[in-house]
Design an enzyme around this catalytic site. Structure first.
Site, PDB file in Angstrom:
ATOM      1  N   TYR A 155       0.727  -1.157  -0.007  1.00 26.36           N
ATOM      2  CA  TYR A 155      -0.172  -0.083  -0.025  1.00 26.36           C
ATOM      3  C   TYR A 155       1.012   1.094  -0.014  1.00 26.36           C
ATOM      4  O   TYR A 155       0.502   2.244  -0.444  1.00 26.36           O
ATOM      5  CB  TYR A 155      -0.916  -0.122   1.170  1.00 26.36           C
ATOM      6  CG  TYR A 155      -2.362   0.688   0.982  1.00 26.36           C
ATOM      7  CD1 TYR A 155      -2.879   0.438  -0.082  1.00 26.36           C
ATOM      8  CD2 TYR A 155      -2.570   1.767   1.886  1.00 26.36           C
ATOM      9  CE1 TYR A 155      -4.317   1.348  -0.318  1.00 26.36           C
ATOM     10  CE2 TYR A 155      -3.656   2.602   1.432  1.00 26.36           C
ATOM     11  CZ  TYR A 155      -4.156   2.602   0.431  1.00 26.36           C
ATOM     12  OH  TYR A 155      -5.510   2.882   0.372  1.00 26.36           O
ATOM     13  N   LYS A 162      -2.841   8.341   3.035  1.00 27.14           N
ATOM     14  CA  LYS A 162      -4.287   8.202   3.750  1.00 27.14           C
ATOM     15  C   LYS A 162      -4.233   8.419   5.271  1.00 27.14           C
ATOM     16  O   LYS A 162      -5.131   8.891   5.887  1.00 27.14           O
ATOM     17  CB  LYS A 162      -4.807   6.707   3.667  1.00 27.14           C
ATOM     18  CG  LYS A 162      -5.154   6.177   2.359  1.00 27.14           C
ATOM     19  CD  LYS A 162      -6.486   7.031   1.873  1.00 27.14           C
ATOM     20  CE  LYS A 162      -7.123   6.333   0.667  1.00 27.14           C
ATOM     21  NZ  LYS A 162      -8.021   7.192   0.001  1.00 27.14           N
TER      22      LYS A 162
HETATM   23  P1  NAD Z   1     -12.068   4.238  -8.191  1.00 24.30           P
HETATM   24  O1  NAD Z   1     -11.073   4.119  -9.234  1.00 24.30           O
HETATM   25  O2  NAD Z   1     -13.622   3.950  -8.951  1.00 24.30           O
HETATM   26  O3  NAD Z   1     -12.287   5.930  -7.807  1.00 24.30           O
HETATM   27  C1  NAD Z   1     -11.096   6.634  -7.687  1.00 24.30           C
HETATM   28  C2  NAD Z   1     -11.604   8.228  -8.264  1.00 24.30           C
HETATM   29  O4  NAD Z   1     -10.623   9.048  -8.002  1.00 24.30           O
HETATM   30  C3  NAD Z   1     -12.042   7.935  -9.734  1.00 24.30           C
HETATM   31  O5  NAD Z   1     -13.302   8.383  -9.966  1.00 24.30           O
HETATM   32  C4  NAD Z   1     -11.007   8.905 -10.307  1.00 24.30           C
HETATM   33  O6  NAD Z   1     -11.448   9.450 -11.440  1.00 24.30           O
HETATM   34  C5  NAD Z   1     -10.860   9.645  -9.122  1.00 24.30           C
HETATM   35  N1  NAD Z   1      -9.460  10.663  -9.452  1.00 24.30           N
HETATM   36  C6  NAD Z   1      -8.356  10.201  -9.402  1.00 24.30           C
HETATM   37  N2  NAD Z   1      -7.339  11.286  -9.415  1.00 24.30           N
HETATM   38  C7  NAD Z   1      -8.348  12.377  -9.676  1.00 24.30           C
HETATM   39  C8  NAD Z   1      -8.050  13.745 -10.049  1.00 24.30           C
HETATM   40  N3  NAD Z   1      -6.872  14.400 -10.065  1.00 24.30           N
HETATM   41  N4  NAD Z   1      -9.135  14.502  -9.642  1.00 24.30           N
HETATM   42  C9  NAD Z   1     -10.438  14.087  -9.538  1.00 24.30           C
HETATM   43  N5  NAD Z   1     -10.518  12.809  -9.243  1.00 24.30           N
HETATM   44  C10 NAD Z   1      -9.529  11.876  -9.325  1.00 24.30           C
HETATM   45  O7  NAD Z   1     -11.994   3.579  -7.004  1.00 24.30           O
HETATM   46  P2  NAD Z   1     -12.403   3.434  -5.630  1.00 24.30           P
HETATM   47  O8  NAD Z   1     -11.581   2.184  -5.013  1.00 24.30           O
HETATM   48  O9  NAD Z   1     -14.048   3.466  -5.519  1.00 24.30           O
HETATM   49  O10 NAD Z   1     -11.917   4.647  -4.809  1.00 24.30           O
HETATM   50  C11 NAD Z   1     -12.377   5.637  -4.206  1.00 24.30           C
HETATM   51  C12 NAD Z   1     -11.855   5.793  -2.669  1.00 24.30           C
HETATM   52  O11 NAD Z   1     -11.979   4.687  -1.892  1.00 24.30           O
HETATM   53  C13 NAD Z   1     -10.522   6.233  -3.036  1.00 24.30           C
HETATM   54  O12 NAD Z   1     -10.088   7.397  -2.002  1.00 24.30           O
HETATM   55  C14 NAD Z   1      -9.767   4.831  -2.426  1.00 24.30           C
HETATM   56  O13 NAD Z   1      -8.488   5.124  -1.864  1.00 24.30           O
HETATM   57  C15 NAD Z   1     -10.807   4.608  -1.376  1.00 24.30           C
HETATM   58  N6  NAD Z   1     -10.723   3.038  -0.813  1.00 24.30           N
HETATM   59  C16 NAD Z   1     -10.905   1.964  -1.705  1.00 24.30           C
HETATM   60  C17 NAD Z   1     -10.702   1.029  -1.300  1.00 24.30           C
HETATM   61  C18 NAD Z   1     -10.773  -0.331  -2.339  1.00 24.30           C
HETATM   62  O14 NAD Z   1     -10.230  -1.442  -1.967  1.00 24.30           O
HETATM   63  N7  NAD Z   1     -11.135  -0.189  -3.365  1.00 24.30           N
HETATM   64  C19 NAD Z   1     -10.495   0.462  -0.083  1.00 24.30           C
HETATM   65  C20 NAD Z   1     -10.662   1.743   0.977  1.00 24.30           C
HETATM   66  C21 NAD Z   1     -10.533   2.941   0.637  1.00 24.30           C
END
Ligand code: NAD
Length: 256
Positions: A155, A162
């Site tokens: 990570y 984070k």
């Molecule tokens: P995702 O790829 O669907 O979403 C990430 C989003 O960030 C995308 O819509 C992307 O367009 C956007 N993004 C990236 N750079 C950007 C920028 N410069 N300006 C505007 N938007 C931008 O993936 P996800 O897993 O749904 O991620 C959403 C959140 O959840 C993130 O913060 C991620 O770290 C967090 N998260 C994810 C997980 C997992 O296992 N998927 C677990 C815990 C937390």
């Protein structure tokens, strides 16, 4: 009357139907919320627009959160259209894939700054622009992961970003509480999404959940959406500055 009836807000972070932000938006809609959406760029607009329209949204705007002028333009549009808002969902993160592949000590200076900017600072920038529109109080929600609290293999720089994000939640909550603006985070278990595909050996994280999480599985976008609805609704009117775990209990056990 739904839990979110009469509430309006904006969702940052839908990329496709696998996105956690989409799982949240669907739940919020089911509970009566009205939403605006942003998309990162033209190629994502093609995916985001039809999804947003499916939920009856007509405010669908471009926004790269690394650009203050994009964020300002989004909130100016919301001011013109609605005058005020009740909630913000910040589900945005990014780190360079090359930096995520390297051992943590090899993280580049630029890669460190980039991950911090998009994954942590953007919450501060977005919240700053939301404050003037939350004149009757409001709720801001971001997404984090256990890698902020523990050194989770692979990570890496995202864990450091984070950790900064979670600290930002506490400082924003502390500052904005007097204005009845609440700021919280959901720490979600691993879910297969576009962003997750950048983390090496992501499959191992899901396997660990199946083997060791108290619920013996990982969580779904829908489950994150249900907790998000709670935190954004008046049911959580006394909750701010919190990291709320939606991870099937994984963070509470030690896997030996
Ligand atoms: P995702 O790829 O669907 O979403 C990430 C989003 O960030 C995308 O819509 C992307 O367009 C956007 N993004 C990236 N750079 C950007 C920028 N410069 N300006 C505007 N938007 C931008 O993936 P996800 O897993 O749904 O991620 C959403 C959140 O959840 C993130 O913060 C991620 O770290 C967090 N998260 C994810 C997980 C997992 O296992 N998927 C677990 C815990 C937390």
């Amino acid at each position: 009357m739904g839990l979110m009836s009469g509430k309006r807000g904006i969702v940052f972070g839908v990329a496709n139907e696998m996105s956690i932000a989409w799982g949240i938006a669907q739940q919020l809609k089911e509970h009566g919320a009205e939403m605006a959406f942003t998309y990162l760029n033209g190629s994502l607009e093609k995916r985001v627009r039809p999804l947003a329209e499916q939920l009856g949204s007509s405010i669908i705007l471009p926004c790269d959160v690394s650009k203050d002028e994009d964020i300002e333009a989004v909130f100016e549009e919301l001011r013109k259209e609605w005058g005020s808002i009740d909630f913000v969902v910040h589900a945005v993160a990014f780190a360079d894939r090359e930096d995520l592949k390297r051992p943590f000590s090899q993280t580049s200076r630029d890669g460190f700054k980039l991950a911090m900017d998009i994954s942590a600072y953007s919450l501060v920038a977005v919240t700053r622009c939301a404050i003037p529109l939350m004149n009757e109080g409001g709720s801001v929600l971001t997404l984090t992961y256990l890698g902020a609290q523990r050194a989770v293999p692979n990570y890496n720089v995202m864990g450091v970003a984070k950790a900064a994000l979670e600290a930002s939640v506490r400082y924003l909550a502390s500052e904005l509480g007097e204005q009845q603006i609440r700021v919280n985070a959901i720490s979600a278990g691993p879910i297969r999404t576009l962003a997750a595909s950048g983390i090496a050996n992501f499959r191992t994280k899901i396997k660990l959940m199946d083997d060791f999480a108290p619920l013996r599985r990982t969580v779904t976008q829908e489950e994150v959406g249900k907790s998000a609805t709670y935190l954004l609704s008046d049911l959580a009117s006394g909750v701010t500055g919190e990291v709320h775990y939606v991870d099937a209990g994984f963070s509470t056990v030690v896997s030996a």
